[in-house]
Design a protein around this motif. Structure first.
Motif, mmCIF file in Angstrom:
data_model
loop_
_atom_site.group_PDB
_atom_site.id
_atom_site.type_symbol
_atom_site.label_atom_id
_atom_site.label_comp_id
_atom_site.label_asym_id
_atom_site.label_seq_id
_atom_site.Cartn_x
_atom_site.Cartn_y
_atom_site.Cartn_z
ATOM 1 N N GLU A 291 0.827 -1.140 -0.153
ATOM 2 C CA GLU A 291 -0.078 -0.068 -0.007
ATOM 3 C C GLU A 291 0.725 1.213 0.154
ATOM 4 O O GLU A 291 0.332 2.444 -0.316
ATOM 5 N N ALA A 292 2.068 1.188 0.356
ATOM 6 C CA ALA A 292 3.017 2.301 0.351
ATOM 7 C C ALA A 292 3.815 2.528 -0.956
ATOM 8 O O ALA A 292 4.549 3.202 -1.047
ATOM 9 N N GLY A 293 3.356 1.717 -1.774
ATOM 10 C CA GLY A 293 3.882 1.786 -3.125
ATOM 11 C C GLY A 293 5.385 1.075 -3.318
ATOM 12 O O GLY A 293 5.976 1.284 -4.386
ATOM 13 N N LEU A 294 5.654 0.076 -2.348
ATOM 14 C CA LEU A 294 6.763 -0.592 -2.335
ATOM 15 C C LEU A 294 6.625 -2.051 -2.895
ATOM 16 O O LEU A 294 5.566 -2.584 -2.507
ATOM 17 N N LEU A 319 13.164 0.534 3.984
ATOM 18 C CA LEU A 319 12.349 -0.386 2.870
ATOM 19 C C LEU A 319 12.430 0.558 1.577
ATOM 20 O O LEU A 319 12.484 0.021 0.444
ATOM 21 N N ARG A 320 12.164 1.895 1.616
ATOM 22 C CA ARG A 320 12.298 2.684 0.621
ATOM 23 C C ARG A 320 13.751 2.663 -0.070
ATOM 24 O O ARG A 320 13.827 2.490 -1.450
ATOM 25 N N ALA A 321 14.749 2.628 0.493
ATOM 26 C CA ALA A 321 16.084 2.335 -0.123
ATOM 27 C C ALA A 321 16.277 0.936 -0.635
ATOM 28 O O ALA A 321 16.755 0.851 -1.859
ATOM 29 N N ALA A 322 15.685 -0.059 0.006
ATOM 30 C CA ALA A 322 15.749 -1.378 -0.750
ATOM 31 C C ALA A 322 14.924 -1.534 -1.832
ATOM 32 O O ALA A 322 15.400 -1.871 -2.988
ATOM 33 N N ASP A 323 13.747 -0.805 -2.116
ATOM 34 C CA ASP A 323 12.771 -0.611 -3.066
ATOM 35 C C ASP A 323 13.621 0.162 -4.184
ATOM 36 O O ASP A 323 13.659 -0.451 -5.519
ATOM 37 N N ARG A 324 14.409 1.158 -3.864
ATOM 38 C CA ARG A 324 15.201 1.725 -5.032
ATOM 39 C C ARG A 324 16.343 1.111 -5.600
ATOM 40 O O ARG A 324 16.556 0.919 -6.934
#
Length: 455
Positions: A291-294, A319-324
């Motif tokens: 839901e956070a777009g990741l 988590l955002r860094a891992a997604d990038r």
């Protein structure tokens, strides 16, 4: 050869590949959604399996489904969590259990966790548990009390405490979930069977109705589906005591031998510095990540950044860094796929595989990939082959962007526009910074006489 930390031995030990390696993993209790801390434990067994299969071993995995709830505090002795929730929601116990079991399977599939060979449900293997309890009673390791409950006689198993370090002579009544119970012969004894007239109860040959204790479930199912020689038993660190101590005592007493060769445990997961648990209200689900777009596999990558037996503090920034990183690697793999084919970079493969085999040193394996990504001396074709080869261990679906028409990720267009303005204003420092931000999103920018172009 895989080397893994054995909790009972207190040291890293070799796990022989062999033709068949049998592994038991304590499965979910299906009366709620699994949070990402729970899922980290299942990644542990998945990584072990991938490493062993890489060495041509056949790994047979059993992971139980606990659809009979277990005790959570003294006030709920005899209470079945699934049944309690079913009554509260006006649904049957089996409806509740199957709903959360299906949700668990979706989550594990989203994390690329390979399905076990055996997934026995507690409610469908009650006969195995009753047979095992009868066997333990016949051997003098268990005793029934007048109401029909059955307890394991802890003092009959001399090796108790070798996993957790909790010795029987030092245990106080409060150390056990069941607490003080006057029916016990010894305060450290635990229930194999609980007398009850509630929903989800079964008849027993020793008289009365009831349901199994939590620990006997895993003993019965592991012995039935994997036999009395189990190479690896995995679970979260919280299961060392009392669950795995009790399970070992039950299984070994019934088999007359040491059943499990290696006990392997993963550490706790924190989120924003606090333990992740329903009791603390600090819970993040895989659906929250989506839901956070990741990408859900960003969770897998974030876990790989830490050793399995290292306590990890997960955050949304992590988590955002891992997604990038995940999106960048997929974009690079798709880009390298357009280059001429070349043999994989054997030294990178050797280093990454050695890291995985060294007690699952996944951070070291990821460093190998990061260095390879930047290595100018290695051809794009070799990078392509190497990343895909190592993805068999990583499980990150790095090939998903191959052949797709590229589109800018969220925020990419704005960063490109900002960089164009910086270049027009001859603010080269800002342009360089924005180029790095775009690279983190998987967007690679090149300056040409006609302007900036991205890929």
């Amino acid at each position: 050869m895989l080397r893994i930390y054995d909790t009972r031995a207190r040291q890293v030990q070799e796990v022989p590949g062999g033709r068949v390696v049998r592994m038991y993993t304590c499965g979910p209790t299906v009366y709620r959604y699994a949070h990402v801390g729970n899922l980290r434990s299942y990644l542990l067994s998945d990584l072990i399996r991938r490493v062993l299969e890489r060495r041509r071993a056949r790994v047979e995995v059993c992971q139980n489904i606990t659809d009979v709830g277990h005790l959570v505090d003294d006030a709920e002795i005899g209470e079945d969590k699934v049944a309690a929730q079913a009554r509260a929601e006006g649904r049957s116990s089996m409806e509740i259990a199957r709903f959360y079991e299906d949700a668990f399977r979706r989550d594990t599939a989203a994390l690329n966790l390979r399905p076990p060979d055996h997934t026995p449900r507690a409610t469908e293997t009650i006969d195995l548990m009753i047979e095992l309890i009868v066997k333990l009673m016949e051997k003098g390791h268990a005793y029934a009390v007048p109401d029909g409950s059955v307890f394991f006689a802890a003092e009959t198993f001399p090796g108790y405490g070798e996993i957790s370090g909790n010795r029987l002579d030092a245990l106080q009544p409060g150390h056990r979930v069941e607490g003080v119970d006057p029916r016990k012969r010894f305060h450290a004894d635990w229930a194999l069977w609980k007398h009850s007239h509630r929903e989800l109860v079964w008849e027993t040959p020793w008289g009365g109705t009831g349901f199994p204790g939590w620990h006997i479930e895993c003993s019965a199912m592991s012995l039935e589906f994997l036999g009395d020689h189990i190479d690896l038993h995995t679970g979260g660190i919280d299961l060392r005591f009392p669950h795995h101590e009790d399970e070992r005592a039950q299984s070994d007493s019934a088999a007359g031998k040491e059943v499990v060769r290696h006990w392997v445990h993963g550490e706790h997961l924190l989120f924003d510095g606090r333990k992740m648990a329903k009791s603390t209200g600090n819970v993040v689900l895989l659906s929250d990540v989506a839901e956070a777009g990741l990408d859900p596999l960003a969770v897998r990558l974030a876990f790989l950044e830490h050793r399995y037996r290292q306590q990890m503090n997960l955050t949304w920034d992590t988590l955002r860094a891992a997604d990038r990183t995940l999106r960048r690697w997929r974009a690079r793999v798709a880009e390298w796929a357009e280059s001429p084919s070349a043999p994989l970079h054997t030294e990178s493969v050797r280093q990454a595989e050695a890291a995985f085999e060294d007690d699952l040193d996944t951070p070291a394996a990821l460093r190998v990939l990061r260095e390879l990504e930047k290595a100018d001396a290695v051809s794009p074709g070799a990078k392509f082959e190497t990343f895909l080869q190592l993805d068999h261990l990583l499980g990150l679906d790095l090939s998903t962007e191959i052949g797709k028409v590229r589109s800018l990720p969220p925020g990419g267009a704005e960063l490109l526009a900002a960089r164009e303005r910086a270049r027009e204003g001859r603010d080269w420092a800002a342009a360089d910074r924005l180029r790095e931000e775009l690279a983190e999103l998987g967007v690679h920018v090149a300056d040409t006489p006609e302007g900036q172009v991205w890929r």
